[in-house]
Design a protein around this motif. Structure first.
Motif, PDB file in Angstrom:
ATOM      1  N   ARG A   1      35.198   9.765  27.170  1.00  0.00           N
ATOM      2  CA  ARG A   1      33.769   9.461  27.088  1.00  0.00           C
ATOM      3  C   ARG A   1      33.505   8.017  26.676  1.00  0.00           C
ATOM      4  NH1 ARG A   1      30.508  13.714  23.719  1.00  0.00           N
ATOM      5  NH2 ARG A   1      28.832  12.666  24.871  1.00  0.00           N
TER       6      ARG A   1
ATOM      7  N   CYS B   1      28.234   6.115  25.113  1.00  0.00           N
ATOM      8  CA  CYS B   1      28.236   7.408  24.425  1.00  0.00           C
ATOM      9  C   CYS B   1      27.997   7.199  22.930  1.00  0.00           C
ATOM     10  CB  CYS B   1      29.584   8.091  24.662  1.00  0.00           C
ATOM     11  SG  CYS B   1      29.830   9.576  23.691  1.00  0.00           S
TER      12      CYS B   1
ATOM     13  N   TRP C   1      31.104   8.451  20.739  1.00  0.00           N
ATOM     14  CA  TRP C   1      32.383   7.741  20.802  1.00  0.00           C
ATOM     15  C   TRP C   1      32.229   6.222  20.761  1.00  0.00           C
ATOM     16  CZ3 TRP C   1      37.388   9.756  20.975  1.00  0.00           C
ATOM     17  CH2 TRP C   1      37.461  11.153  20.995  1.00  0.00           C
TER      18      TRP C   1
ATOM     19  N   ASP D   1      32.243  17.511  23.707  1.00  0.00           N
ATOM     20  CA  ASP D   1      33.114  16.679  24.539  1.00  0.00           C
ATOM     21  C   ASP D   1      33.465  17.371  25.863  1.00  0.00           C
ATOM     22  OD1 ASP D   1      33.147  14.617  22.733  1.00  0.00           O
ATOM     23  OD2 ASP D   1      34.958  15.298  21.722  1.00  0.00           O
TER      24      ASP D   1
ATOM     25  N   CYS E   1      35.056  20.353  20.858  1.00  0.00           N
ATOM     26  CA  CYS E   1      36.011  19.375  21.366  1.00  0.00           C
ATOM     27  C   CYS E   1      37.297  20.101  21.737  1.00  0.00           C
ATOM     28  CB  CYS E   1      36.287  18.302  20.301  1.00  0.00           C
ATOM     29  SG  CYS E   1      36.869  18.976  18.723  1.00  0.00           S
TER      30      CYS E   1
END
Length: 393
Positions: free
Chosen positions: A9, A14, A17, A38, A371
């Motif tokens: 990402r 983003c 991130w 994610d 995630c």
């Protein structure tokens, strides 16, 4: 769906991130903070977006009858709640809706109750409008379980100054799914003291078995008439960036007043992408969601078991809903400033500081577990190493 598939990402603007250096002050903290996933959105959603893009024209759009029908069908199937399509009011997000609702239904100086520790925007949407914030802290047991403090709540209501309570249901960050009995007791107090209930139910679809979410407005006719229910597909299907929320208001007078404030601020136009994604998600996304919940539950069980075996300083209580784990770090004996520094600088982890959710959150951290399993394992490795060094010091 392969939830083990890692999707890069970075370099996509983003928030989660790419903003790590700005938010945490280091470039290499593993981001497990802001509440998005994610994972790729459900295939049906991606397909619907591709189809909409191929059309090539992205003009002004309105919520169609089919769009509203998809929402009402979802509420009936997933939450056993029958709603009328005209109750559904579009808004670009739940937080903007909360701000508009406080503005529309209270006056400067009125009191609004929130149940802390709670999602930080609950504070700002009240205070930024010049309303008085009243805290009704949740009760925390020795075992780590949270419950509502009804005695304290009634004390606040009995002053006659409280006009509204903003309910978080399911609760972020503690992960409670309020029982029917708890909600009935809350509804009874709100009826007795004539308090409007604004229920943020954005995490309602993320309830783990065997739990079940009860929409506040589904409790009774009176609860429906005195409540505004804030929903969105954003958390459920990881489409927060499409800025689509649906505010469900059974009471016609409340609904009319909400529409007026939407018009006052020229808010209320859905995007063609948001409309397409939302309808596809509610019509075809349920199998994906069911798989997702099993996977996230596995992530949470991994963290809880690891902490029990290797990190006894931490207390992890399994949430009943959400993909957010509320971890008690108070056993490490650090101030919240020391804890933040330790996790960022030593463990290289980017979590949400519990202090951001109110003073009752000091010593806690919120970890986003939507995630890959590999990300969770990396986080546990980093945390275990840092705690091991801390023990030696």
């Amino acid at each position: 769906m392969n939830f083990d598939l890692a999707i890069d990402r970075t370099c996509t603007n983003c928030q989660k991130w790419d903003n790590v250096p700005t938010v945490f002050g280091v470039p290499d903290a593993l981001p497990m903070w802001v509440a998005d996933m994610d994972f790729a959105a459900p295939p049906a959603v991606v397909e619907a977006l591709h189809k909409r893009v191929e059309h090539g024209v992205f003009g002004y759009t309105f919520p169609s009858d089919s769009y509203r029908e998809a929402i009402s069908d979802w509420m009936k199937k997933r939450h056993s709640w029958s709603i009328q399509q005209e109750w559904i009011q579009f808004c670009p997000g739940v937080v903007p809706a909360l701000s508009l609702i406080v503005d529309a239904f209270t006056e400067p100086g009125d009191q609004v109750v929130i149940q802390t520790p709670v999602y930080p925007p609950f504070y700002s949407v009240v205070q930024e409008h010049g309303r008085e914030l009243v805290h009704n802290p949740l009760l925390l047991s020795e075992e780590g379980d949270y419950t509502m403090d009804f005695e304290d709540l009634e004390k606040s209501f009995s002053t006659g100054h409280v006009k509204m309570i903003i309910l978080c249901s399911p609760h972020n960050p503690v992960g409670r799914v309020w029982s029917r009995a708890e909600l009935d007791r809350l509804a009874s107090l709100c009826q007795q003291y004539d308090v409007l209930v604004v229920s943020d139910e954005i995490h309602a679809d993320l309830v783990f078995e065997p739990g079940a979410h009860t929409p506040f407005a589904a409790l009774s006719d009176d609860a429906a008439e005195r409540s505004i229910i804030c929903t969105a597909p954003s958390k459920t299907f990881n489409i927060a960036g499409l800025n689509t929320a649906n505010i469900i208001i059974p009471n016609e007078q409340l609904r009319s007043k909400f529409r007026k404030i939407l018009n006052r601020y020229a808010i209320g136009s859905i995007t063609p992408m948001g409309a397409a994604a939302t309808e596809a998600a509610y019509r075809e996304g349920e199998p994906w969601l069911d798989e997702l919940l099993v996977y996230i539950r596995g992530n949470m069980e991994l963290v809880a078991q690891y902490a029990q075996e290797h990190l006894p300083e931490l207390k992890v209580v399994m949430p009943e809903a959400t993909y957010l784990l509320w971890i008690d770090f108070r056993g490490m004996g650090m101030s919240h400033e020391e804890l933040n520094r330790f996790l960022v600088q030593e463990a290289k982890l980017g979590l949400n500081s519990g202090a951001a959710f109110g003073k009752e959150g000091e010593g806690f951290m919120r970890m986003n577990l939507a995630c890959t399993r590999a990300t969770v394992q990396e986080a546990l490795s980093r945390l275990s190493k840092a705690v091991g060094e801390w023990r030696k010091a």
